[in-house]
Scaffold this motif. Structure first.
Motif, PDB file in Angstrom:
ATOM      1  N   LEU A  69       0.841  -1.191   0.000  1.00 26.04           N
ATOM      2  CA  LEU A  69       0.000   0.000   0.000  1.00 26.04           C
ATOM      3  C   LEU A  69       0.878   1.244   0.000  1.00 26.04           C
ATOM      4  CD1 LEU A  69      -2.619  -1.011   2.733  1.00 26.04           C
ATOM      5  CD2 LEU A  69      -2.890  -1.172   0.245  1.00 26.04           C
ATOM      6  N   ARG A  70       0.525   2.190  -0.851  1.00 29.44           N
ATOM      7  CA  ARG A  70       1.230   3.460  -0.864  1.00 29.44           C
ATOM      8  C   ARG A  70       0.477   4.485  -0.021  1.00 29.44           C
ATOM      9  NH1 ARG A  70       1.661   4.498  -7.166  1.00 29.44           N
ATOM     10  NH2 ARG A  70      -0.444   3.634  -6.952  1.00 29.44           N
ATOM     11  N   HIS A  71       1.221   5.394   0.597  1.00 30.60           N
ATOM     12  CA  HIS A  71       0.609   6.400   1.458  1.00 30.60           C
ATOM     13  C   HIS A  71       1.455   7.660   1.434  1.00 30.60           C
ATOM     14  CE1 HIS A  71       0.109   8.299   5.560  1.00 30.60           C
ATOM     15  NE2 HIS A  71      -1.131   8.311   5.095  1.00 30.60           N
ATOM     16  N   THR A  72       0.823   8.808   1.331  1.00 33.75           N
ATOM     17  CA  THR A  72       1.534  10.083   1.377  1.00 33.75           C
ATOM     18  C   THR A  72       1.689  10.510   2.825  1.00 33.75           C
ATOM     19  OG1 THR A  72       0.600  10.739  -0.750  1.00 33.75           O
ATOM     20  CG2 THR A  72       1.517  12.486   0.634  1.00 33.75           C
ATOM     21  N   PRO A  73       2.909  10.623   3.339  1.00 33.68           N
ATOM     22  CA  PRO A  73       3.102  11.013   4.742  1.00 33.68           C
ATOM     23  C   PRO A  73       2.484  12.384   5.026  1.00 33.68           C
ATOM     24  CG  PRO A  73       5.137  10.163   3.801  1.00 33.68           C
ATOM     25  CD  PRO A  73       4.194  10.346   2.657  1.00 33.68           C
ATOM     26  N   GLY A  74       2.079  12.568   6.262  1.00 36.65           N
ATOM     27  CA  GLY A  74       1.517  13.843   6.685  1.00 36.65           C
ATOM     28  C   GLY A  74       0.311  13.683   7.575  1.00 36.65           C
ATOM     29  N   ARG A  75      -0.645  12.882   7.143  1.00 33.56           N
ATOM     30  CA  ARG A  75      -1.829  12.597   7.958  1.00 33.56           C
ATOM     31  C   ARG A  75      -2.026  11.079   8.034  1.00 33.56           C
ATOM     32  NH1 ARG A  75      -6.754  15.133   5.187  1.00 33.56           N
ATOM     33  NH2 ARG A  75      -5.473  15.175   3.308  1.00 33.56           N
ATOM     34  N   CYS A  76      -2.484  10.602   9.188  1.00 33.80           N
ATOM     35  CA  CYS A  76      -2.813   9.182   9.252  1.00 33.80           C
ATOM     36  C   CYS A  76      -4.056   8.944   8.403  1.00 33.80           C
ATOM     37  CB  CYS A  76      -3.038   8.737  10.692  1.00 33.80           C
ATOM     38  SG  CYS A  76      -4.527   9.392  11.461  1.00 33.80           S
ATOM     39  N   GLU A  77      -4.223   7.727   7.970  1.00 33.69           N
ATOM     40  CA  GLU A  77      -5.312   7.420   7.040  1.00 33.69           C
ATOM     41  C   GLU A  77      -6.058   6.177   7.498  1.00 33.69           C
ATOM     42  OE1 GLU A  77      -5.959   6.186   2.338  1.00 33.69           O
ATOM     43  OE2 GLU A  77      -4.072   7.106   2.982  1.00 33.69           O
ATOM     44  N   PHE A  78      -7.378   6.274   7.469  1.00 36.42           N
ATOM     45  CA  PHE A  78      -8.245   5.126   7.715  1.00 36.42           C
ATOM     46  C   PHE A  78      -8.757   4.651   6.358  1.00 36.42           C
ATOM     47  CE2 PHE A  78      -8.291   7.257  11.788  1.00 36.42           C
ATOM     48  CZ  PHE A  78      -8.259   6.208  12.688  1.00 36.42           C
ATOM     49  N   ARG A  79      -8.280   3.504   5.910  1.00 43.22           N
ATOM     50  CA  ARG A  79      -8.616   3.013   4.581  1.00 43.22           C
ATOM     51  C   ARG A  79      -9.530   1.794   4.707  1.00 43.22           C
ATOM     52  NH1 ARG A  79      -3.865   2.498   0.205  1.00 43.22           N
ATOM     53  NH2 ARG A  79      -3.660   4.674   0.915  1.00 43.22           N
ATOM     54  N   PRO A  80     -10.699   1.809   4.053  1.00 46.10           N
ATOM     55  CA  PRO A  80     -11.614   0.672   4.141  1.00 46.10           C
ATOM     56  C   PRO A  80     -10.927  -0.629   3.718  1.00 46.10           C
ATOM     57  CG  PRO A  80     -12.712   2.533   3.128  1.00 46.10           C
ATOM     58  CD  PRO A  80     -11.258   2.907   3.241  1.00 46.10           C
ATOM     59  N   ALA A 134      -5.990  -8.768   5.647  1.00 50.51           N
ATOM     60  CA  ALA A 134      -6.983  -7.831   5.139  1.00 50.51           C
ATOM     61  C   ALA A 134      -6.525  -7.286   3.796  1.00 50.51           C
ATOM     62  CB  ALA A 134      -7.197  -6.691   6.119  1.00 50.51           C
ATOM     63  N   THR A 135      -7.498  -7.037   2.944  1.00 48.69           N
ATOM     64  CA  THR A 135      -7.205  -6.451   1.639  1.00 48.69           C
ATOM     65  C   THR A 135      -7.968  -5.150   1.502  1.00 48.69           C
ATOM     66  OG1 THR A 135      -7.267  -6.836  -0.755  1.00 48.69           O
ATOM     67  CG2 THR A 135      -9.097  -7.723   0.522  1.00 48.69           C
ATOM     68  N   CYS A 136      -7.358  -4.156   0.854  1.00 44.48           N
ATOM     69  CA  CYS A 136      -8.015  -2.867   0.691  1.00 44.48           C
ATOM     70  C   CYS A 136      -7.551  -2.219  -0.607  1.00 44.48           C
ATOM     71  CB  CYS A 136      -7.756  -1.950   1.882  1.00 44.48           C
ATOM     72  SG  CYS A 136      -6.042  -1.689   2.286  1.00 44.48           S
ATOM     73  N   SER A 137      -8.199  -1.132  -0.973  1.00 46.45           N
ATOM     74  CA  SER A 137      -7.887  -0.459  -2.226  1.00 46.45           C
ATOM     75  C   SER A 137      -6.584   0.325  -2.095  1.00 46.45           C
ATOM     76  CB  SER A 137      -9.025   0.481  -2.615  1.00 46.45           C
ATOM     77  OG  SER A 137      -9.226   1.446  -1.599  1.00 46.45           O
ATOM     78  N   ASN A 138      -6.099   0.803  -3.235  1.00 45.52           N
ATOM     79  CA  ASN A 138      -4.824   1.524  -3.248  1.00 45.52           C
ATOM     80  C   ASN A 138      -4.959   2.965  -2.818  1.00 45.52           C
ATOM     81  OD1 ASN A 138      -3.228  -0.653  -4.133  1.00 45.52           O
ATOM     82  ND2 ASN A 138      -3.869  -0.334  -6.249  1.00 45.52           N
ATOM     83  N   ALA A 139      -6.176   3.474  -2.693  1.00 42.72           N
ATOM     84  CA  ALA A 139      -6.370   4.872  -2.300  1.00 42.72           C
ATOM     85  C   ALA A 139      -7.729   5.022  -1.639  1.00 42.72           C
ATOM     86  CB  ALA A 139      -6.257   5.799  -3.508  1.00 42.72           C
ATOM     87  N   THR A 140      -7.865   6.079  -0.835  1.00 41.75           N
ATOM     88  CA  THR A 140      -9.131   6.405  -0.186  1.00 41.75           C
ATOM     89  C   THR A 140      -9.742   7.607  -0.891  1.00 41.75           C
ATOM     90  OG1 THR A 140      -8.357   5.596   1.956  1.00 41.75           O
ATOM     91  CG2 THR A 140     -10.241   7.077   1.967  1.00 41.75           C
ATOM     92  N   HIS A 141     -11.013   7.496  -1.270  1.00 41.97           N
ATOM     93  CA  HIS A 141     -11.719   8.591  -1.929  1.00 41.97           C
ATOM     94  C   HIS A 141     -12.875   8.996  -1.020  1.00 41.97           C
ATOM     95  CE1 HIS A 141      -9.450   7.862  -5.639  1.00 41.97           C
ATOM     96  NE2 HIS A 141      -9.635   6.570  -5.387  1.00 41.97           N
ATOM     97  N   SER A 142     -12.776  10.167  -0.418  1.00 40.87           N
ATOM     98  CA  SER A 142     -13.700  10.555   0.648  1.00 40.87           C
ATOM     99  C   SER A 142     -15.146  10.673   0.190  1.00 40.87           C
ATOM    100  CB  SER A 142     -13.252  11.877   1.273  1.00 40.87           C
ATOM    101  OG  SER A 142     -13.238  12.917   0.303  1.00 40.87           O
TER     102      SER A 142
END
Length: 418
Positions: free
Chosen positions: A351-362, A376-384
Motif C-alpha cells: 500500500l502506498r501512502h503520502t506522509p503527513g496525515r494518518c489514514e483510515f482506509r476501508p 486484510a485487503t483494501c484499495s490503493n487509495a481512499t476517496h472521501s
C-alpha cells in the motif's frame, strides 16, 4: 510493529506532521471531555430494555439454582445404596413438580432440572444403568454427589449480578430474567438532532433537479444514531445560508443532548459552520484533525450541548462517525467506555501512502495466514466521496502519518466497523 504491542485506541502518530491539527488520540480525548452523560432515568419492563444502559445495578432476587436439581436425565438415589447393585424404581421427579421423598434402597426416575427428591444425594446417568422389569441395574458405581446442580452455586440472593452503566444485550437480559428481575432502572435515551447543509441536497427518493443530489449523510447518521441507542429528534436539511444555520443550531442546542451536523465545516466560501459557532459563543474543542479522510471534523459545545460536525463527503463522514461518533454517543448514553478497539492484522498487498496525515482506509478481512493472523485487503487509495468503498469492507486499516506505505505481509492496525 509487534503482535504484542498494546492497542488501546485508534492512534495515528500524526502530531509532528501537522502541529496545528489535532492528532486522532488528542482530538478524541478532547471530544469525550465535552460530552456530559445523560442523567435522566426511567424504569422499564425487562422485555423493553434491550440496548438500554442501566442506571442502577441489578441484584439477584433468589439463589440460582433455587434448589438442588438434576443436571441430566437419570435416576436419583442414595449413594450408600449403590453397593446393592440392583434397585427398585419408585416414582418420577420432573421439572416443575415439588420433590417427593426417596425411600431408602430405591431409585427415582429424574429428568434434567427436576428438584432432587428428599433423601437423595446422587444422580446416576441413565446411560450407566440397565432396566430389568421394575428394577434398575447399576452398570458402574456412581460418584457421590454427581450430576447435581447445587442450590446457589451460580448466584446467591442479594448478590451483584450486573453493574450500573452496563448496556443490556440479549445475554444480560437473560441473566436478569434468571435472577427474577422483571423491571430495570435505565438511563433515558439521549436526544440527538441531525443537521445537514448544502444547497444541492434533497431527500432520497425525491425527483432531482439538474444540479441536485440526494442526501446521503442524513439517513446514514440517523441510522448510526439509532443503532447507538439515541432518540433522533430531528433530521433537518438546510441550504448554505449562515443565518439559517445559526438560528437552527441555537434552537437545537436548547432541546437536545447532542447535535450532529454534516457539511459546512471546511474553509470554503460556502462553509458557514465556523462563523455560526463563533456567533453563538460556542466553545470549540477540536477544529480539524490530522487524518484522512475527515480533516475538517469539528467538535464544539453550544451552551453546554456537544456538537459533532462531520465532513460533507460521505465516506469521510462515515469514517469519522466510526472513530468519534461511536465513542461520543456511548459516553453520552452513560455507558461504560465503548471506544472502538483495534486489533492487529496483516495486509495482502503493498500500500502506498503520502506522509503527513494518518489514514483510515476501508478494508475487508480476507482470511487467516499460516501464522493464524488475519489478513486484510483494501484499495490503493481512499476517496472521501465514494461511500461504496466501505460497502464490502469490514473495517479500516490504519496507515500511520509518518509512513510512506506498507509492504505485503506487514502488520497493521485494524478498526472494525460498528
Amino acid at each position: 510493529m509487534s503482535l504484542f504491542d498494546p492497542i488501546s485506541a485508534p492512534g495515528c502518530g500524526c502530531d509532528a506532521a501537522h502541529p496545528r491539527l489535532a492528532s486522532v488520540p488528542v482530538a478524541l480525548t478532547n471530544a469525550l471531555a465535552c460530552v456530559p452523560p445523560v442523567t435522566r432515568t426511567e424504569i422499564l419492563p425487562l422485555h423493553l430494555a434491550m440496548g438500554r444502559v442501566l442506571s442502577a445495578p441489578v441484584h439477584v432476587q433468589t439463589d440460582l439454582p433455587r434448589f438442588d436439581c438434576a443436571a441430566m436425565d437419570g435416576y436419583a438415589m442414595r449413594f450408600d445404596d449403590a453397593s446393592l447393585g440392583t434397585l427398585p424404581l419408585c416414582g418420577v421427579a420432573a421439572a416443575g413438580q415439588a420433590p417427593d421423598t426417596l425411600r431408602p434402597g430405591t431409585v427415582m426416575r429424574i429428568f434434567t432440572g427436576a428438584p432432587l427428591p428428599h433423601g437423595a444425594d446422587t444422580v446416576v446417568m441413565q446411560e450407566n444403568t440397565e432396566t430389568a422389569a421394575k428394577d434398575i441395574v447399576l452398570a458402574r458405581k456412581p460418584v457421590k454427589g454427581s450430576h447435581i446442580r447445587r442450590r446457589g452455586e451460580d448466584q446467591r440472593t442479594g448478590g451483584l449480578l450486573i453493574e450500573a452503566r452496563h448496556r443490556l444485550d440479549a445475554l444480560s437480559i437473560g441473566n436478569c430474567a434468571s435472577a427474577g428481575v422483571g423491571r430495570v432502572q435505565v438511563l433515558c435515551r439521549p436526544k440527538v438532532s441531525i443537521l445537514v447543509t448544502g444547497d444541492e441536497l434533497t431527500a432520497p427518493g425525491t425527483r432531482l433537479t439538474e444540479a441536485a443530489i440526494w442526501d446521503v449523510n442524513g439517513p446514514m447518521i440517523q441510522a448510526a444514531l439509532t443503532a447507538a441507542g439515541c432518540d433522533v429528534v430531528d433530521l433537518i436539511r438546510l441550504p448554505d445560508d449562515p443565518d439559517l444555520l445559526c438560528a437552527a443550531l441555537f434552537k437545537l442546542a436548547r432541546r437536545n443532548d447532542m447535535i450532529v451536523t454534516s457539511g459546512g465545516a471546511s474553509v470554503g466560501d460556502r462553509d458557514h459552520l465556523s462563523g455560526a459557532l463563533k456567533n453563538l459563543g460556542a466553545q470549540v474543542h477540536v477544529s480539524g484533525i490530522a487524518v484522512k479522510p475527515g480533516k475538517p471534523t469539528t467538535v464544539a459545545s453550544i451552551s453546554g450541548t456537544p456538537l459533532l460536525a462531520l465532513p460533507g463527503n460521505p465516506l469521510a463522514a462515515f469514517t469519522m462517525w466510526q472513530v468519534f461518533g461511536r465513542a461520543m454517543t456511548a459516553r453520552l448514553s452513560g455507558a461504560r467506555s465503548e471506544q472502538a478497539v483495534c486489533r492487529h492484522i496483516r495486509i495482502t498487498q503493498s500500500l502506498r501512502h503520502t506522509p503527513g496525515r494518518c489514514e483510515f482506509r476501508p478494508a475487508r478481512i480476507a482470511g487467516y495466514g499460516p501464522d493464524g493472523i488475519e489478513y486484510a485487503t483494501c484499495s490503493n487509495a481512499t476517496h472521501s466521496a465514494r461511500l461504496s468503498q466501505a460497502l464490502t469492507a469490514d473495517g479500516f486499516v490504519l496507515l500511520p502519518a509518518e509512513c510512506d506505505g506498507l509492504s505485503q505481509g506487514d502488520m497493521a492496525e485494524f478498526l472494525p466497523f460498528q
